[in-house]
Design a protein around this motif. Sequence first.
Motif, PDB file in Angstrom:
ATOM      1  N   THR A   3     150.958 -25.043  19.925  1.00  0.00           N
ATOM      2  CA  THR A   3     150.398 -26.315  19.488  1.00  0.00           C
ATOM      3  C   THR A   3     149.748 -26.165  18.118  1.00  0.00           C
ATOM      4  N   ALA A   4     148.987 -25.112  17.917  1.00  0.00           N
ATOM      5  CA  ALA A   4     148.305 -24.895  16.647  1.00  0.00           C
ATOM      6  C   ALA A   4     149.304 -24.706  15.515  1.00  0.00           C
ATOM      7  N   MET A   5     150.377 -23.981  15.758  1.00  0.00           N
ATOM      8  CA  MET A   5     151.372 -23.739  14.720  1.00  0.00           C
ATOM      9  C   MET A   5     152.088 -25.037  14.341  1.00  0.00           C
ATOM     10  N   ILE A   6     152.530 -25.793  15.339  1.00  0.00           N
ATOM     11  CA  ILE A   6     153.223 -27.054  15.051  1.00  0.00           C
ATOM     12  C   ILE A   6     152.246 -28.045  14.422  1.00  0.00           C
ATOM     13  N   PHE A   7     150.986 -28.022  14.862  1.00  0.00           N
ATOM     14  CA  PHE A   7     149.976 -28.888  14.262  1.00  0.00           C
ATOM     15  C   PHE A   7     149.797 -28.548  12.781  1.00  0.00           C
ATOM     16  N   ALA A   8     149.751 -27.268  12.444  1.00  0.00           N
ATOM     17  CA  ALA A   8     149.627 -26.856  11.042  1.00  0.00           C
ATOM     18  C   ALA A   8     150.831 -27.332  10.234  1.00  0.00           C
ATOM     19  N   ILE A   9     152.016 -27.219  10.807  1.00  0.00           N
ATOM     20  CA  ILE A   9     153.219 -27.708  10.126  1.00  0.00           C
ATOM     21  C   ILE A   9     153.117 -29.207   9.901  1.00  0.00           C
ATOM     22  N   LEU A  58     159.575 -33.183   3.382  1.00  0.00           N
ATOM     23  CA  LEU A  58     158.327 -32.748   4.009  1.00  0.00           C
ATOM     24  C   LEU A  58     157.790 -33.797   4.976  1.00  0.00           C
ATOM     25  N   ILE A  59     157.847 -35.059   4.589  1.00  0.00           N
ATOM     26  CA  ILE A  59     157.375 -36.115   5.491  1.00  0.00           C
ATOM     27  C   ILE A  59     158.258 -36.182   6.731  1.00  0.00           C
ATOM     28  N   GLY A  60     159.556 -35.972   6.560  1.00  0.00           N
ATOM     29  CA  GLY A  60     160.458 -35.915   7.722  1.00  0.00           C
ATOM     30  C   GLY A  60     160.096 -34.770   8.653  1.00  0.00           C
ATOM     31  N   THR A  61     159.790 -33.622   8.068  1.00  0.00           N
ATOM     32  CA  THR A  61     159.362 -32.474   8.868  1.00  0.00           C
ATOM     33  C   THR A  61     158.082 -32.805   9.637  1.00  0.00           C
ATOM     34  N   GLY A  62     157.153 -33.469   8.961  1.00  0.00           N
ATOM     35  CA  GLY A  62     155.920 -33.874   9.623  1.00  0.00           C
ATOM     36  C   GLY A  62     156.174 -34.839  10.767  1.00  0.00           C
ATOM     37  N   PHE A  63     157.102 -35.764  10.568  1.00  0.00           N
ATOM     38  CA  PHE A  63     157.428 -36.735  11.612  1.00  0.00           C
ATOM     39  C   PHE A  63     157.973 -36.042  12.859  1.00  0.00           C
ATOM     40  N   PHE A  64     158.909 -35.131  12.670  1.00  0.00           N
ATOM     41  CA  PHE A  64     159.488 -34.454  13.827  1.00  0.00           C
ATOM     42  C   PHE A  64     158.502 -33.485  14.475  1.00  0.00           C
ATOM     43  N   SER A  65     157.582 -32.941  13.678  1.00  0.00           N
ATOM     44  CA  SER A  65     156.513 -32.129  14.256  1.00  0.00           C
ATOM     45  C   SER A  65     155.605 -32.984  15.127  1.00  0.00           C
ATOM     46  N   MET A  66     155.341 -34.202  14.672  1.00  0.00           N
ATOM     47  CA  MET A  66     154.530 -35.130  15.462  1.00  0.00           C
ATOM     48  C   MET A  66     155.219 -35.457  16.780  1.00  0.00           C
ATOM     49  N   LEU A  67     156.514 -35.694  16.738  1.00  0.00           N
ATOM     50  CA  LEU A  67     157.254 -35.965  17.978  1.00  0.00           C
ATOM     51  C   LEU A  67     157.146 -34.791  18.942  1.00  0.00           C
ATOM     52  N   MET A  68     157.285 -33.594  18.405  1.00  0.00           N
ATOM     53  CA  MET A  68     157.200 -32.410  19.243  1.00  0.00           C
ATOM     54  C   MET A  68     155.812 -32.292  19.876  1.00  0.00           C
ATOM     55  N   LEU A  69     154.782 -32.474  19.069  1.00  0.00           N
ATOM     56  CA  LEU A  69     153.415 -32.387  19.598  1.00  0.00           C
ATOM     57  C   LEU A  69     153.147 -33.447  20.655  1.00  0.00           C
ATOM     58  N   LEU A  70     153.649 -34.655  20.425  1.00  0.00           N
ATOM     59  CA  LEU A  70     153.429 -35.723  21.397  1.00  0.00           C
ATOM     60  C   LEU A  70     154.144 -35.462  22.719  1.00  0.00           C
ATOM     61  N   PHE A  77     144.666 -36.698  21.657  1.00  0.00           N
ATOM     62  CA  PHE A  77     144.386 -35.448  20.954  1.00  0.00           C
ATOM     63  C   PHE A  77     145.170 -35.373  19.643  1.00  0.00           C
ATOM     64  N   VAL A  78     146.453 -35.691  19.704  1.00  0.00           N
ATOM     65  CA  VAL A  78     147.339 -35.491  18.555  1.00  0.00           C
ATOM     66  C   VAL A  78     146.987 -36.417  17.395  1.00  0.00           C
ATOM     67  N   VAL A  79     146.882 -37.699  17.657  1.00  0.00           N
ATOM     68  CA  VAL A  79     146.698 -38.659  16.565  1.00  0.00           C
ATOM     69  C   VAL A  79     145.364 -38.454  15.830  1.00  0.00           C
ATOM     70  N   PRO A  80     144.230 -38.326  16.538  1.00  0.00           N
ATOM     71  CA  PRO A  80     142.990 -38.084  15.783  1.00  0.00           C
ATOM     72  C   PRO A  80     143.012 -36.753  15.016  1.00  0.00           C
ATOM     73  N   SER A  81     143.678 -35.767  15.557  1.00  0.00           N
ATOM     74  CA  SER A  81     143.728 -34.465  14.899  1.00  0.00           C
ATOM     75  C   SER A  81     144.492 -34.505  13.580  1.00  0.00           C
ATOM     76  N   THR A  82     145.434 -35.416  13.473  1.00  0.00           N
ATOM     77  CA  THR A  82     146.214 -35.495  12.230  1.00  0.00           C
ATOM     78  C   THR A  82     145.364 -35.962  11.057  1.00  0.00           C
ATOM     79  N   ALA A  83     144.146 -36.431  11.322  1.00  0.00           N
ATOM     80  CA  ALA A  83     143.248 -36.823  10.232  1.00  0.00           C
ATOM     81  C   ALA A  83     142.919 -35.642   9.332  1.00  0.00           C
ATOM     82  N   LEU A  84     143.164 -34.428   9.811  1.00  0.00           N
ATOM     83  CA  LEU A  84     142.939 -33.249   8.976  1.00  0.00           C
ATOM     84  C   LEU A  84     143.823 -33.292   7.727  1.00  0.00           C
TER      85      LEU A  84
END
Length: 122
Positions: A3-9, A58-70, A77-84
């Motif tokens: 989770t931490a790795m995909i979140f960082a991505i 990069l934005i596409g990568t972020g989108f698919f990372s978000m799908l994976m995390l969700l 947890f996921v959506v508020p954390s993306t505020a980082l």
Amino acid sequence: MRTAMIFAILVLSGAGGEIAISYAMKQIGEVHCFTPRALFAVFKRAVRLPWLWVGVALIGTGFFSMLMLLSWENVSFVVPSTALSYAVGALGAKFFLGETVNNIRWIGVLLVCIGVALVWLG
């Protein structure tokens, strides 16, 4: 750990994509005319810039990372954390784009980071 790795991505690619697109658009210059012809001219110039495509990738990568995390974690947890990504964006604006980031904005970034820490602890 995964989770931490995909979140960082997610955070780095999302903010990095926005920074890359901002860099590309700064090369084009300010858009003042919003007629269809003028917007099409801006579009033609933009699609020729490599930084635009880096940003889109990069934005596409972020989108698919978000799908994976969700698929793994709760949305609360996921959506508020993306505020980082706001913190990463401010750092990128300062050091990559050369923007001036005043103290009030840094305090805001710090507060966002504290909020994300609280989400992770919860």
